[in-house]
Write a protein that holds these residues in place. Structure first.
Motif, mmCIF file in Angstrom:
data_model
loop_
_atom_site.group_PDB
_atom_site.id
_atom_site.type_symbol
_atom_site.label_atom_id
_atom_site.label_comp_id
_atom_site.label_asym_id
_atom_site.label_seq_id
_atom_site.Cartn_x
_atom_site.Cartn_y
_atom_site.Cartn_z
ATOM 1 N N PRO A 108 0.814 -1.208 0.000
ATOM 2 C CA PRO A 108 0.000 0.000 0.000
ATOM 3 C C PRO A 108 0.851 1.263 0.000
ATOM 4 O O PRO A 108 1.933 1.284 0.598
ATOM 5 N N TYR A 122 -7.049 -0.913 -3.258
ATOM 6 C CA TYR A 122 -6.910 -2.257 -3.824
ATOM 7 C C TYR A 122 -8.000 -2.549 -4.854
ATOM 8 O O TYR A 122 -7.770 -3.304 -5.819
ATOM 9 N N VAL A 137 -1.963 -8.965 -1.244
ATOM 10 C CA VAL A 137 -1.953 -7.727 -0.475
ATOM 11 C C VAL A 137 -0.851 -7.827 0.572
ATOM 12 O O VAL A 137 -0.847 -8.757 1.390
ATOM 13 N N ASP A 139 0.624 -6.673 3.856
ATOM 14 C CA ASP A 139 0.200 -6.013 5.103
ATOM 15 C C ASP A 139 1.402 -5.941 6.043
ATOM 16 O O ASP A 139 1.651 -6.856 6.817
ATOM 17 N N VAL A 163 -8.056 -10.468 -5.496
ATOM 18 C CA VAL A 163 -7.175 -10.507 -4.315
ATOM 19 C C VAL A 163 -7.333 -11.876 -3.688
ATOM 20 O O VAL A 163 -8.381 -12.205 -3.125
#
Length: 305
Positions: A108, A122, A137, A139, A163
């Protein structure tokens, strides 16, 4: 080459990018690393992540590295494609997916703060890349300063079918794994594959909490393979033997230097060089790592160097 999906399990080793001391790419060492990871039984590879020094690479170098790995192995390969804009991200994605990548990983932007912003980002990324590109993704709030809540991840899983995987590196994060699995069991979200990072620092308990495996780059990936496949006391006993070195390797700022030093000692990297700006090991730090290696070898003979 098969695509990753929401049931993907195992160990996806994060591949560091080898450099010559003058900063040039060392593709011979890269190919040697790829062969080594396959030989020790990993299930897949990940390239061009933070540990792969992706932000220090040009676009052409990123493509060159990804293609070198994809051409060398039949293992599934996830490629990091994080970029400031979706145009650059889409170009690299098209180049690697056409070559046979199994999916892409997206970190991100550091500006995201709210759940709506995270979910929206996303959603837009998935639209930009297309519905047939599996997305991981990433994190990792300690690096990106973006906190992904369980409700936000639930929404992403429900609203964005492409995703398929969470690279879980929240810290502490064991309760997040349990909460996501509980949400799946309660029908609040579809299943996501959960692959854990942070150098494997919590992998023994993460597996017990419901993780599917590891996506990280500890310098002895053999240990990651064992921890994912073993259960109970056998898992914990082996993990405990490696924990001092795992802990040392996880120090912010110096961890990659430790990892490359060990991989160099293992004969896999021609040089432990990083691309500048870099943080090299002091003589004292090298001695400490070497001491940890000596002590580890007494409990796991595979680690004799």
């Amino acid at each position: 080459m098969s695509l990753i999906n929401r049931s993907t399990r195992g160990v996806y080793a994060i591949v560091p990018t080898p450099f010559h001391p003058d900063g040039r790419l060392d593709l011979d060492s890269l190919r040697r690393l790829v062969d080594f990871y396959a030989a020790v039984g990993v299930d897949g590879l990940t390239v061009l992540g933070q540990t792969g020094e992706a932000p220090k690479l040009t676009q052409d170098e990123s493509v060159e590295i990804a293609w070198a790995v994809l051409d060398r192995t039949d293992l599934p390969v996830v490629v990091g494609v994080s970029a400031p804009g979706f145009g650059t991200m889409r170009t690299l994605t098209d180049q690697v997916m056409t070559r046979g990548a199994a999916g892409v990983m997206i970190a991100p932007p550091t500006t995201l703060r709210t759940d709506d912003q995270i979910v929206g980002y996303y959603t837009q990324a998935a639209t930009a890349l297309g519905p047939d590109v599996p997305i991981v993704v990433q994190d990792h709030p300690l690096t990106f300063s973006v906190v992904m809540s369980v409700p936000a991840l639930r929404r992403i899983a429900c609203e964005t079918p492409s995703v398929v995987m969470l690279k879980h590196e929240d810290w502490p994060g064991l309760e997040k794994i349990s909460a996501l699995r509980a949400a799946e069991e309660n029908g609040e979200m579809p299943r996501l594959s959960i692959m854990c990072g942070n150098g494997g620092l919590f992998l023994d308990f993460e597996m017990a909490r419901g993780a599917d495996g590891a996506m990280t780059g500890y310098c002895f990936p053999e240990l990651l393979v064992d921890v994912v496949r073993l259960t109970g006391d056998e898992r914990h006993e082996l993990f405990d033997a490696h924990l001092p070195l795992i802990r040392y390797e996880q120090q912010p700022g110096v961890g990659l230097a430790v990892r490359k030093h060990v991989l160099h000692r293992r004969g896999l990297l021609r040089s432990d060089a990083q691309r500048k700006p870099e943080r090299t090991l002091t003589r004292t730090e090298r001695d400490e790592v070497d001491l940890l290696l000596e002590r580890l070898a007494r409990r796991d003979t595979r680690t004799w160097l």
